[in-house]
Design a protein around this motif. Structure first.
Motif, PDB file in Angstrom:
ATOM      1  N   ARG A 171      -7.832  -3.674   7.395  1.00 41.57           N
ATOM      2  CA  ARG A 171      -8.998  -3.282   8.198  1.00 41.57           C
ATOM      3  C   ARG A 171      -9.564  -1.931   7.781  1.00 41.57           C
ATOM      4  NH1 ARG A 171      -8.174  -6.467  13.785  1.00 41.57           N
ATOM      5  NH2 ARG A 171      -6.566  -7.855  13.023  1.00 41.57           N
ATOM      6  N   ALA A 172      -8.687  -1.001   7.410  1.00 41.43           N
ATOM      7  CA  ALA A 172      -9.164   0.359   7.111  1.00 41.43           C
ATOM      8  C   ALA A 172      -9.504   0.539   5.637  1.00 41.43           C
ATOM      9  CB  ALA A 172      -8.110   1.381   7.537  1.00 41.43           C
ATOM     10  N   GLY A 173      -8.952  -0.275   4.763  1.00 43.58           N
ATOM     11  CA  GLY A 173      -9.211  -0.112   3.328  1.00 43.58           C
ATOM     12  C   GLY A 173      -8.379   1.007   2.723  1.00 43.58           C
ATOM     13  N   LEU A 174      -8.398   1.058   1.407  1.00 42.45           N
ATOM     14  CA  LEU A 174      -7.648   2.103   0.706  1.00 42.45           C
ATOM     15  C   LEU A 174      -8.239   3.477   0.992  1.00 42.45           C
ATOM     16  CD1 LEU A 174      -7.067   0.600  -2.864  1.00 42.45           C
ATOM     17  CD2 LEU A 174      -5.298   1.219  -1.209  1.00 42.45           C
ATOM     18  N   PRO A 175      -7.390   4.501   1.083  1.00 41.03           N
ATOM     19  CA  PRO A 175      -7.929   5.864   1.203  1.00 41.03           C
ATOM     20  C   PRO A 175      -8.640   6.265  -0.087  1.00 41.03           C
ATOM     21  CG  PRO A 175      -5.545   5.923   0.926  1.00 41.03           C
ATOM     22  CD  PRO A 175      -5.929   4.486   1.079  1.00 41.03           C
ATOM     23  N   SER A 176      -9.525   7.241   0.025  1.00 43.60           N
ATOM     24  CA  SER A 176     -10.373   7.591  -1.119  1.00 43.60           C
ATOM     25  C   SER A 176      -9.555   8.017  -2.334  1.00 43.60           C
ATOM     26  CB  SER A 176     -11.365   8.689  -0.719  1.00 43.60           C
ATOM     27  OG  SER A 176     -10.711   9.756  -0.077  1.00 43.60           O
ATOM     28  N   MET A 182      -6.971   6.800  -3.425  1.00 40.66           N
ATOM     29  CA  MET A 182      -6.368   5.661  -4.123  1.00 40.66           C
ATOM     30  C   MET A 182      -7.422   4.684  -4.617  1.00 40.66           C
ATOM     31  SD  MET A 182      -2.933   4.906  -1.930  1.00 40.66           S
ATOM     32  CE  MET A 182      -2.495   3.417  -2.860  1.00 40.66           C
ATOM     33  N   ARG A 183      -8.681   5.012  -4.398  1.00 43.80           N
ATOM     34  CA  ARG A 183      -9.739   4.148  -4.915  1.00 43.80           C
ATOM     35  C   ARG A 183     -10.072   4.583  -6.340  1.00 43.80           C
ATOM     36  NH1 ARG A 183     -12.022   4.227   0.614  1.00 43.80           N
ATOM     37  NH2 ARG A 183     -13.220   6.051   0.062  1.00 43.80           N
ATOM     38  N   TYR A 237      -2.841  -2.837   9.077  1.00 43.80           N
ATOM     39  CA  TYR A 237      -3.720  -1.672   9.097  1.00 43.80           C
ATOM     40  C   TYR A 237      -4.643  -1.650   7.877  1.00 43.80           C
ATOM     41  CZ  TYR A 237      -0.814   0.503  12.747  1.00 43.80           C
ATOM     42  OH  TYR A 237      -0.151   0.795  13.904  1.00 43.80           O
ATOM     43  N   ASN A 256     -18.250   6.638   6.403  1.00 36.91           N
ATOM     44  CA  ASN A 256     -18.049   5.556   7.357  1.00 36.91           C
ATOM     45  C   ASN A 256     -17.736   6.122   8.735  1.00 36.91           C
ATOM     46  OD1 ASN A 256     -15.409   6.360   7.432  1.00 36.91           O
ATOM     47  ND2 ASN A 256     -14.708   4.779   6.009  1.00 36.91           N
ATOM     48  N   PHE A 287       0.840  -1.209   0.000  1.00 35.82           N
ATOM     49  CA  PHE A 287       0.000   0.000   0.000  1.00 35.82           C
ATOM     50  C   PHE A 287       0.874   1.257   0.000  1.00 35.82           C
ATOM     51  CE2 PHE A 287      -1.714   3.054   3.289  1.00 35.82           C
ATOM     52  CZ  PHE A 287      -2.450   3.824   2.387  1.00 35.82           C
TER      53      PHE A 287
END
Lengths: 330, 330
Positions: A303-308, A310-311, A300, A320, A265
């Motif tokens: 659980r938290a997912g990609l930041p916006s 990088m989506r 990390y 959320n 990431f």
């Protein structure tokens, strides 16, 4: 100022090798032994996610490390994956012979800079290990790439401080003994960012382009920080473990490897290319969870997912908990 | 290459301000309300450990944030500590008036770059917030330092991507409105290292020396990495919370601040001076544990301890689990 992507003076090389070492360093650090079929599933899933470097086994006596007793079978399977660079660890001549016979592409030989750790780990002084390493290199010449895995480079829990000059001296000896690659390992999770930059430069001065790889543990929360410094100093190969397997970063003395997903990431966020599909890599955690039920899986990003940013598309509706908790805050 | 301590082109300034924001950002993010006496104990213990910047309260309606209902009492206590720079957050004119009356030295006004977040957080567009901020600055002139706390700078869970040009534009407007200091906040824990370097440079181009401070959350494990990049780009003020209070870094959407002890550890390892006694700071965790029994306290260093090369004397006999687990490893 140049940006953090290329570093201050490093080569603007955007390709980074992430070596999955969980099948070796991760599995040897937990009590349970993973079934050979599960190891194969893990290798296949990681390969499908784009991982092209894996350290899959260790050639040590099965009595000492029963988790690694199936080294030959695991390597034979890994070698069926086209283009996969397969690495094994071997601490002595017998292990290196087995590794060569198994057909691995790269053999890592751990060589401790700390004399106290070296004696505890392989019952040899660093100097004696270098002599043995020279024999191993002669044995492997033309058959496998030999990696001098310098360990306790950033500090030792037995010896205490490890002088940087000792690291450079051992790196020079390892190159003279025939190392194809020099790797620096933070065996005890003690590396700090300034130290990483200093040691990389000192070792490069004696090993030049043979200094290729860094191996960090995340014991003190600096695993990714130290990786960033390594990148800025031109290093483009890093070891990591899926789910940080092999140690809880939040327990005393824990020695979990840098988490592979979090590392990928970070690299992708900086526009480095790894060839790894991050979503697919995160999905490999399910293979681990099924093979080792109850074993804690860290990380990390999972659980938290990609930041916006990088989506693929801005998640306008994806409010959320983070958004809610952020209310009236800076 | 210059070393990571001074950065690539930053000022060789070895002094870093760590602002403890746990009494504000940490406490407002947990459900329980800490007793005023406990807040005073926390302030006193942090002060004794050498912390000289604290954000101790928020002037928002007690109905919205009962955790902050005792703002005046907490600030009055903090102001009794000689040399302590006391900061409070205030989101509107009424709050700023209360903050001025309380005697705080610095007032942070959160101004969201994301319009969606701004409307959700303070029911104003960013442009309207700038207009209000100008009034606040006029009101506070000569009485308190005004900090434009730009939020959702690195991404927004409501809006998605936040253009860097929007951040720079808002920073320019905040300076024009009278900001003494511009701070950049990663409200949603989405910042990545390359982005930090880019945005710091863009904002500095419009805010010059008024860009002073960064506020990171550790949602994706990059809090310290982003801090390192900030340091390399010349930033010397960072917010953090003792024990990472206010959010579990391992839960979905969590927004825990960067852990103060881990941050100070990293800074000291790089020879930055903070004025903080790290052992004393770690001991303050006991105050938190007593005041908030059962509340999770995070942090790597508090559990793993200082690495041997940062301890006063080499711990020759201090073989621990890390040393044992490291056996036959690189």
């Amino acid at each position: 100022m140049r940006d953090a992507n290329t570093g201050c003076g490093g080569t603007p090389d955007h390709r980074v090798v992430v070596t999955e070492v969980g099948m070796r360093d991760g599995l040897q650090a937990i009590a349970r032994t993973m079934h050979t079929d599960d190891k194969k599933r893990w290798i296949d899933a990681s390969y499908a996610a784009g991982v092209r470097h894996m350290e899959v086994a260790s050639f040590v006596p099965a009595k000492l490390l029963p988790q690694m007793a199936d080294a030959e079978a695991v390597i034979a399977h890994a070698l069926t994956c086209p283009g996969l660079v397969v690495t094994a660890l071997a601490p002595n001549l017998k292990g290196v012979q087995r590794a060569i016979d198994s057909g691995v592409h790269r053999i890592v030989v751990p060589i401790s800079v700390s004399e106290a750790h070296s004696l505890a780990n392989v019952r040899k002084t660093p100097r004696d290990m270098i002599d043995a390493f020279a024999e191993m290199c002669a044995m492997a010449a033309g058959r496998a790439q030999m990696i001098a895995g310098l360990s306790t480079v950033f500090g030792c829990t037995l010896q205490g401080d490890v002088p940087q000059d000792d690291v450079a001296a051992l790196a020079r000896q390892a190159v003279a003994a025939g190392a194809d690659v020099v790797a620096l390992g933070d065996t005890t999770g003690q590396a700090t960012p300034r130290q990483v930059g200093e040691i990389v430069e000192k070792v490069r001065a004696v090993a030049q382009g043979k200094l290729r790889s860094l191996h960090f543990h995340d014991t003190r929360g600096l695993g990714l920080v130290n990786t960033l410094v390594g990148l800025q100093h031109g290093i483009r190969e890093f070891d990591a473990s899926l789910a940080g397997l092999g140690g809880c970063p939040h327990a005393p003395g824990a020695t979990g490897n840098v988490n592979a997903e979090d590392l990928v990431f970070m690299l992708h966020s900086m526009a480095f290319e790894t060839g790894i599909d991050l979503d697919a890599l995160i999905a490999v955690r399910a293979v681990l969870a099924a093979a080792l039920p109850g074993e804690p899986l860290y990380g990390y990003l999972a659980r938290a997912g990609l930041p916006s940013h990088m989506r693929p598309s801005p998640a306008g509706a994806a409010m959320n908990a983070a958004g809610t908790q952020a209310s009236v805050s800076s």
